[in-house]
Write an enzyme that holds these catalytic residues in place. Sequence first.
Site, mmCIF file in Angstrom:
data_model
loop_
_atom_site.group_PDB
_atom_site.id
_atom_site.type_symbol
_atom_site.label_atom_id
_atom_site.label_comp_id
_atom_site.label_asym_id
_atom_site.label_seq_id
_atom_site.Cartn_x
_atom_site.Cartn_y
_atom_site.Cartn_z
ATOM 1 N N CYS A 70 20.346 -11.187 4.652
ATOM 2 C CA CYS A 70 20.053 -10.176 3.616
ATOM 3 C C CYS A 70 21.321 -9.755 2.909
ATOM 4 O O CYS A 70 21.310 -9.471 1.720
ATOM 5 C CB CYS A 70 19.306 -8.983 4.196
ATOM 6 S SG CYS A 70 19.707 -8.581 5.872
ATOM 7 N N GLU A 82 14.381 -2.360 4.847
ATOM 8 C CA GLU A 82 15.602 -3.118 4.571
ATOM 9 C C GLU A 82 15.145 -4.410 3.919
ATOM 10 O O GLU A 82 14.573 -5.274 4.580
ATOM 11 C CB GLU A 82 16.377 -3.363 5.883
ATOM 12 C CG GLU A 82 17.840 -3.637 5.650
ATOM 13 C CD GLU A 82 18.124 -5.094 5.432
ATOM 14 O OE1 GLU A 82 18.008 -5.560 4.260
ATOM 15 O OE2 GLU A 82 18.450 -5.780 6.412
ATOM 16 N N LYS A 90 6.767 -6.426 16.186
ATOM 17 C CA LYS A 90 6.090 -7.637 15.703
ATOM 18 C C LYS A 90 7.156 -8.562 15.134
ATOM 19 O O LYS A 90 7.653 -8.370 14.033
ATOM 20 C CB LYS A 90 5.072 -7.250 14.610
ATOM 21 C CG LYS A 90 3.886 -8.187 14.477
ATOM 22 C CD LYS A 90 4.230 -9.610 14.070
ATOM 23 C CE LYS A 90 4.436 -9.772 12.584
ATOM 24 N NZ LYS A 90 4.837 -11.167 12.242
ATOM 25 N N GLU A 100 17.016 -13.094 -4.882
ATOM 26 C CA GLU A 100 17.505 -13.589 -3.607
ATOM 27 C C GLU A 100 17.074 -15.058 -3.458
ATOM 28 O O GLU A 100 15.915 -15.377 -3.647
ATOM 29 C CB GLU A 100 16.864 -12.745 -2.500
ATOM 30 C CG GLU A 100 17.797 -12.443 -1.382
ATOM 31 C CD GLU A 100 17.237 -11.427 -0.393
ATOM 32 O OE1 GLU A 100 16.033 -11.120 -0.422
ATOM 33 O OE2 GLU A 100 18.034 -10.952 0.416
HETATM 34 P P1 ADP Z 1 9.723 -13.795 4.350
HETATM 35 O O1 ADP Z 1 9.015 -14.045 3.064
HETATM 36 O O2 ADP Z 1 11.166 -14.013 4.302
HETATM 37 O O3 ADP Z 1 9.031 -14.439 5.511
HETATM 38 P P2 ADP Z 1 8.280 -11.396 4.801
HETATM 39 O O4 ADP Z 1 8.534 -10.083 4.145
HETATM 40 O O5 ADP Z 1 7.092 -12.174 4.388
HETATM 41 O O6 ADP Z 1 9.611 -12.226 4.607
HETATM 42 O O7 ADP Z 1 8.196 -11.238 6.388
HETATM 43 C C1 ADP Z 1 8.914 -10.311 7.154
HETATM 44 C C2 ADP Z 1 8.043 -9.815 8.294
HETATM 45 O O8 ADP Z 1 6.904 -9.143 7.738
HETATM 46 C C3 ADP Z 1 7.463 -10.905 9.204
HETATM 47 O O9 ADP Z 1 7.423 -10.410 10.541
HETATM 48 C C4 ADP Z 1 6.070 -11.068 8.679
HETATM 49 O O10 ADP Z 1 5.156 -11.567 9.651
HETATM 50 C C5 ADP Z 1 5.715 -9.655 8.309
HETATM 51 N N1 ADP Z 1 4.635 -9.555 7.328
HETATM 52 C C6 ADP Z 1 4.317 -10.423 6.339
HETATM 53 N N2 ADP Z 1 3.241 -9.989 5.650
HETATM 54 C C7 ADP Z 1 2.869 -8.815 6.203
HETATM 55 C C8 ADP Z 1 1.832 -7.864 5.937
HETATM 56 N N3 ADP Z 1 0.961 -8.039 4.956
HETATM 57 N N4 ADP Z 1 1.755 -6.768 6.726
HETATM 58 C C9 ADP Z 1 2.625 -6.568 7.719
HETATM 59 N N5 ADP Z 1 3.625 -7.425 8.020
HETATM 60 C C10 ADP Z 1 3.758 -8.532 7.281
#
Ligand code: ADP
Length: 474
Positions: free
Chosen positions: A279, A245, A170, A375
């Site tokens: 990161c 990570e 994903k 960060e």
């Molecule tokens: P950022 O805030 O830098 O976008 P995230 O941790 O929100 O970092 O996003 C990293 C990945 O996790 C993306 O692919 C995002 O779509 C996914 N993601 C965000 N929220 C969820 C969730 N509740 N469950 C699963 N995946 C998620």
Amino acid sequence: MIDTDCFIDGHVVKTADTFDVLDPSTGQVLAAVSRGGKAEIDLAVDAASRAARNWARLSARERAQHLRAVGDALSARSEELAMLESKDTGKPLAQARADASVAVQYFQFYANAVEQFFGDVIPSLPDVIAYTHQVPFGITGHIIPWNYPMQIACRTFVPALAVGNCAVVKPAEEAPLSVLAIARIAYEAGLPAGVLNVVPGLGIEAGAALSSHTGINHLSFTGSVPIGATIAAAAAANVIPVALELGGKSPNIVAADADLDLALPVIAKSIIQNAGQTCSAGSRLIVQDSVHDEVVDRLATIMGRLTIGAGPTDPDLGPLISEKQRGRVISMVRAAQETSDLRLGSADPLDREGFFFGPVLLDRVDPAAQIAQEEVFGPVVAVSGFSDIDQAAEIANGTDYGLIAAIWTSNVTTAHRLADDILAGQVYVNTYGAGGGVELPFGGFRKSGFGREKGFEALRAFCETKAVVIKVPR
Ligand code: ADP
Ligand code: MG
């Protein structure tokens, strides 16, 4: 042609709804992408389960041949992939080219590595032969961030495939395009249908459906700390392992005896690369008092000379990924400038279309301040001072994170003492990062996450170990 739809079981799968992916260099819509959800994740997990029966039974050598073929196909199209990544993320083209090259290296490295990946024969009782098998988990789920989509996707799914898992990936909603292209190119290069499936979509939809799916046997996540905790909870509910990570607040520590000509360009690059949206960005600079002013002056000069522009024009500094991300950077710099010396830049966005934000250097930062603890994910470096190396270690270790660190010194004792004392998954001396570093274990201490990616460690991480014990009576 831009790939914009799910790639499942060797087929393009469109969804009723789409979401817009923006070009951060202009703020305009770059593509409308399929908005995958539970239905597409279900399809992808089913496809992966069917494919896994044959894929896991291939010899390591046969899987390695497939990986080499995909690596060759990606290599042949690396310029196209680099341009796509540059448009999608806004990153400077040269950096996107490096990312494409590292993506290819994952295929090459793990093709070679898996051919040399064995279990152990373990001396046990005299009438017993005991050995271990490395058994793939089955179906692995991979949730990818937007900052290095093709590098991080390949970093996590290639070793998983190498040992015989099939994957559902994903990508991030902000930048999913290169990962979709890789899935199609891999299939065209002969990777069997269903071995690698990609479902783009929103985190709370496709991401949540993937992380909670009962057909997934292992999860890999790269992203923010709060979502990492959510993913770990979803993994716990299904009792499956998870590798997280989650970023860092990585320091460059400059001792008075450092070779500054060597150090400063690398230190600048460590915070400027990908506009600081890395990161392992060198977002903290901890400098020994006697060279503090010289280091800050010279770094301000280097950072002040950077060219800024749209990613595909290959400047030093491209835009941030989104308006939301820029808003976060602005508010953190505004708060920090109240309590530190703003030596370069400003908290205001640049006056041009797209999500641009110029380089910022903040000096005399209290190591406990938000800007030195959290960060930023922007081209913002926070400088603090130290008097002796114990204090340097204390400041370096004084955040919740522990991803990477660099020590700049010409004194071998200082180098070893700090390398020993610093809590981080990677410690560098007189350098920062190791190119792609595909062969080096990578991952964090503390809130930077757990589990290790890259190198041989990743092969083990994607396997269950089975011990077989055979009694041989005499
Ligand atoms: P950022 O805030 O830098 O976008 P995230 O941790 O929100 O970092 O996003 C990293 C990945 O996790 C993306 O692919 C995002 O779509 C996914 N993601 C965000 N929220 C969820 C969730 N509740 N469950 C699963 N995946 C998620
Ligand atoms: Mg997000």
